[in-house]
Design a protein around this motif. Structure first.
Motif, PDB file in Angstrom:
ATOM      1  N   HIS A 257       0.856  -1.184   0.000  1.00 45.35           N
ATOM      2  CA  HIS A 257       0.000   0.000   0.000  1.00 45.35           C
ATOM      3  C   HIS A 257       0.892   1.235   0.000  1.00 45.35           C
ATOM      4  O   HIS A 257       1.667   1.461   0.931  1.00 45.35           O
ATOM      5  N   ILE A 258       0.795   2.020  -1.074  1.00 49.22           N
ATOM      6  CA  ILE A 258       1.646   3.200  -1.248  1.00 49.22           C
ATOM      7  C   ILE A 258       0.927   4.431  -0.696  1.00 49.22           C
ATOM      8  O   ILE A 258      -0.185   4.759  -1.119  1.00 49.22           O
ATOM      9  N   ALA A 259       1.564   5.118   0.245  1.00 47.89           N
ATOM     10  CA  ALA A 259       0.976   6.309   0.870  1.00 47.89           C
ATOM     11  C   ALA A 259       0.936   7.465  -0.119  1.00 47.89           C
ATOM     12  O   ALA A 259       1.868   7.667  -0.901  1.00 47.89           O
ATOM     13  N   HIS A 260      -0.140   8.222  -0.075  1.00 42.72           N
ATOM     14  CA  HIS A 260      -0.252   9.455  -0.861  1.00 42.72           C
ATOM     15  C   HIS A 260       0.271  10.597   0.000  1.00 42.72           C
ATOM     16  O   HIS A 260      -0.258  10.850   1.094  1.00 42.72           O
ATOM     17  N   ARG A 261       1.281  11.298  -0.458  1.00 41.91           N
ATOM     18  CA  ARG A 261       1.904  12.324   0.376  1.00 41.91           C
ATOM     19  C   ARG A 261       2.502  13.432  -0.485  1.00 41.91           C
ATOM     20  O   ARG A 261       2.836  13.231  -1.661  1.00 41.91           O
ATOM     21  N   TRP A 262       2.638  14.604   0.135  1.00 40.96           N
ATOM     22  CA  TRP A 262       3.246  15.749  -0.517  1.00 40.96           C
ATOM     23  C   TRP A 262       4.764  15.578  -0.531  1.00 40.96           C
ATOM     24  O   TRP A 262       5.347  15.003   0.390  1.00 40.96           O
ATOM     25  N   ASN A 263       5.387  16.114  -1.541  1.00 41.64           N
ATOM     26  CA  ASN A 263       6.850  16.056  -1.648  1.00 41.64           C
ATOM     27  C   ASN A 263       7.434  17.290  -0.959  1.00 41.64           C
ATOM     28  O   ASN A 263       7.792  18.272  -1.596  1.00 41.64           O
ATOM     29  N   LEU A 264       7.502  17.230   0.361  1.00 46.96           N
ATOM     30  CA  LEU A 264       8.039  18.348   1.146  1.00 46.96           C
ATOM     31  C   LEU A 264       9.530  18.140   1.379  1.00 46.96           C
ATOM     32  O   LEU A 264       9.944  17.090   1.870  1.00 46.96           O
ATOM     33  N   GLU A 265      10.322  19.165   1.039  1.00 44.91           N
ATOM     34  CA  GLU A 265      11.763  19.127   1.268  1.00 44.91           C
ATOM     35  C   GLU A 265      12.167  20.373   2.047  1.00 44.91           C
ATOM     36  O   GLU A 265      11.686  21.473   1.751  1.00 44.91           O
ATOM     37  N   PRO A 266      13.030  20.238   3.052  1.00 41.93           N
ATOM     38  CA  PRO A 266      13.421  21.410   3.848  1.00 41.93           C
ATOM     39  C   PRO A 266      14.250  22.396   3.032  1.00 41.93           C
ATOM     40  O   PRO A 266      15.095  21.994   2.223  1.00 41.93           O
ATOM     41  N   SER A 267      14.017  23.681   3.229  1.00 37.49           N
ATOM     42  CA  SER A 267      14.798  24.712   2.532  1.00 37.49           C
ATOM     43  C   SER A 267      16.220  24.785   3.089  1.00 37.49           C
ATOM     44  O   SER A 267      17.138  25.225   2.398  1.00 37.49           O
ATOM     45  N   LYS A 281      10.932  23.948   0.833  1.00 33.40           N
ATOM     46  CA  LYS A 281      11.268  24.598  -0.437  1.00 33.40           C
ATOM     47  C   LYS A 281       9.995  25.002  -1.174  1.00 33.40           C
ATOM     48  O   LYS A 281       9.908  26.073  -1.770  1.00 33.40           O
ATOM     49  N   LYS A 282       9.018  24.119  -1.136  1.00 35.31           N
ATOM     50  CA  LYS A 282       7.760  24.365  -1.843  1.00 35.31           C
ATOM     51  C   LYS A 282       6.609  24.035  -0.897  1.00 35.31           C
ATOM     52  O   LYS A 282       6.292  22.862  -0.693  1.00 35.31           O
ATOM     53  N   PRO A 283       5.993  25.042  -0.272  1.00 35.34           N
ATOM     54  CA  PRO A 283       4.906  24.761   0.671  1.00 35.34           C
ATOM     55  C   PRO A 283       3.656  24.257  -0.048  1.00 35.34           C
ATOM     56  O   PRO A 283       3.502  24.418  -1.264  1.00 35.34           O
ATOM     57  N   ILE A 284       2.766  23.658   0.728  1.00 37.41           N
ATOM     58  CA  ILE A 284       1.461  23.249   0.214  1.00 37.41           C
ATOM     59  C   ILE A 284       0.562  24.485   0.244  1.00 37.41           C
ATOM     60  O   ILE A 284       0.387  25.110   1.296  1.00 37.41           O
ATOM     61  N   ASN A 318       5.265  26.738   8.520  1.00 36.08           N
ATOM     62  CA  ASN A 318       4.458  27.293   7.414  1.00 36.08           C
ATOM     63  C   ASN A 318       4.398  26.330   6.232  1.00 36.08           C
ATOM     64  O   ASN A 318       4.539  26.731   5.074  1.00 36.08           O
ATOM     65  N   ALA A 319       4.183  25.052   6.544  1.00 39.04           N
ATOM     66  CA  ALA A 319       4.177  24.028   5.489  1.00 39.04           C
ATOM     67  C   ALA A 319       2.917  24.078   4.646  1.00 39.04           C
ATOM     68  O   ALA A 319       2.933  23.679   3.485  1.00 39.04           O
TER      69      ALA A 319
END
Length: 388
Positions: A257-267, A281-284, A318-319
Motif C-alpha cells: 500500500h503506497i501512501a499518498h503524500r506531498w513532496n516536502l523538502e526542507p529549505s 522549499k515548496k509549501p502546500i 508554514n508548510a
C-alpha cells in the motif's frame, strides 16, 4: 548576379507551413505546443517528450446541472499515458503502474508482461520545420464520450441516489473552446453536449433533456525520476493505493500500500537535521474560491492553516498555506492542475469532497482540490444534529 538570384530564391513551403497557412490559429506553448484551428486541436509533440510518462485527467469547469458533477470537481481518476511513434503514426498508450519487483530478472519479465496498450492511433500530419516535433490531430479524442474523461461524476448526487442515467453524446454540438500551455502541463477545454434521461427502475422522470458541460483536460508531464514511494501504515488514517510486488526468494506475491503524500523538502537541510523548524522549499498552498459567501472566507483560511501545527511536529514551519484567488496574476488559473483549490458548489448536498490526483508510480500528491457544497451548513444546525 547568380549569387543574388540564389539568395532571393523562395524558400520551399513545408507541410507544417501549409497546415496552418492563411488560417486563424490560436497557439499555446507548453511542454506540448497546442494549435486550435476552428473546431480542431493539433498537438505539436516534441520528440524528446516521446515515451515519457504523462498523467491525463479532467476537471469540470461549467455544467448545466451540478447534480451530475460540480464545478471544480475531478470527475474521474487520472490515468498514465505515453505517446509513442510508430512509423507515420503516433499511438496513445495506457500505462500500468500496479506491479513491481526489486529482483532484476523479474523486472525484465514484468516489462514485457505489462506492455502499455495502444488506446488510440493518430496520423502524423507534419514535422515542424526543424524536425524536433511531430504534429497530429487530437480533435476526435478530446471531443468524444470517453468514460474516464466524462463530465458525469461517480460521486454526484444522481449517481449516489442510484438513478438510471442514459447519456446520448452529440458530437456535432460539441466544441473545442480553448487551450493553455504551461511548463510541465497543458490543458484543453472541451464543450460536450448530451441528451440525458433520468429515472429509477426504468421509469424516467426526465427524457432526452439537453445537457452541456465544459471539461478541462490536463496533460501533466511527470518527472523522469519519480519521488521515492513510502509504504502506508494502517495505524494512520491516510489515503493510499495498492500495488503488487513480485518478491524473489520464494516469497510469492505481496500487496503493498503506497501512501499518498506531498513532496516536502526542507529549505535548509542542515538546520532541519539539527531539529530546527524550517520552511519547505515548496509549501502546500490551497487557493480559496472567490465565489464563496464572504462570511465563510476567514473560516476556510483557518481550517487550512490549523494543519500547520501538525506539520511542525515533523519539523516544517508554514508548510501549508491558504491564499485567496489572486486578482492581479494573469498566469493564475484554477483549472491549471498545479494549483490546489477549495471550490464552492451551490448544491443541496450536505457535505464536502476532497479527492487528490497523485503520481501512481510514487504516491506523490500533484493536486488535492476540495469541493465544499453550500448545504454543508446543514451539518451544523440543531435539526441536522437531531436527525443524526
Amino acid at each position: 548576379a547568380s549569387t543574388e538570384a540564389t539568395t532571393k530564391k523562395e524558400k520551399k513551403e513545408t507541410k507544417y507551413d501549409k497546415l496552418f497557412k492563411d488560417k486563424k490559429v490560436t497557439t499555446a506553448k507548453g511542454f506540448i505546443t497546442l494549435h486550435k484551428l476552428d473546431n480542431k486541436i493539433y498537438f505539436e509533440l516534441p520528440i524528446k517528450v516521446m515515451n515519457r510518462d504523462i498523467l491525463l485527467g479532467s476537471t469540470i469547469v461549467e455544467t448545466t446541472d451540478n447534480q451530475f458533477g460540480c464545478v471544480g470537481e475531478k470527475s474521474g481518476d487520472p490515468f498514465l499515458i505515453r505517446f509513442v511513434q510508430r512509423d507515420s503514426t503516433i499511438t496513445l498508450r495506457r500505462v500500468q503502474a500496479g506491479q513491481f519487483s526489486e529482483d532484476r530478472e523479474i523486472k525484465k519479465r514484468l516489462v514485457s508482461s505489462t506492455m502499455p496498450a495502444i488506446a488510440e492511433t493518430f496520423e502524423i500530419k507534419a514535422y515542424n520545420n526543424d524536425s524536433t516535433a511531430v504534429v497530429f490531430d487530437m480533435t476526435d479524442y478530446l471531443l468524444s464520450d470517453k468514460k474516464n474523461l466524462s463530465p458525469f461524476s461517480p460521486y454526484s448526487m444522481m449517481e449516489m441516489m442510484g438513478a438510471d442515467i442514459s447519456k446520448d453524446f452529440e458530437k456535432e454540438s460539441s466544441f473545442i473552446q480553448g487551450v493553455k500551455g504551461f511548463e510541465d502541463n497543458v490543458s484543453i477545454r472541451s464543450l460536450l453536449t448530451y441528451k440525458i434521461s433520468v429515472g429509477m427502475k426504468g421509469n424516467y422522470a426526465v427524457k432526452k433533456m439537453p445537457f452541456t458541460a465544459v471539461m478541462n483536460r490536463s496533460f501533466i508531464l511527470l518527472p523522469e525520476q519519480p519521488m521515492r514511494p513510502r509504504y502506508a501504515d494502517p495505524r494512520i488514517g491516510i489515503f493510499d493505493h495498492s500495488v503488487v510486488e513480485f518478491a524473489s526468494e520464494g516469497r510469492g506475491l505481496r500487496t503493498r500500500h503506497i501512501a499518498h503524500r506531498w513532496n516536502l523538502e526542507p529549505s535548509d537541510s542542515a538546520a532541519y537535521l539539527r531539529g530546527e523548524l524550517v520552511e519547505p522549499k515548496k509549501p502546500i498552498v490551497f487557493y480559496i474560491d472567490d465565489t464563496f459567501p464572504l462570511s465563510w472566507n476567514k473560516y476556510i483560511h483557518k481550517g487550512v492553516e490549523v494543519w500547520q501545527k501538525a506539520f511542525e511536529k515533523i519539523g516544517f514551519k508554514n508548510a501549508i498555506i491558504a491564499k485567496d484567488f489572486p486578482k492581479d496574476d494573469p498566469n493564475f488559473d484554477p483549472e491549471n492542475i498545479k494549483y490546489s483549490c477549495i471550490r464552492y458548489a451551490p448544491s443541496t448536498v450536505a457535505n464536502a469532497m476532497g479527492p487528490s490526483w497523485i503520481d501512481p508510480r510514487s504516491g506523490e500528491i500533484i493536486n488535492a482540490s476540495v469541493t465544499v457544497f453550500h448545504n454543508i451548513c446543514l451539518l451544523y444546525t440543531s435539526d441536522a444534529a437531531d436527525d443524526l
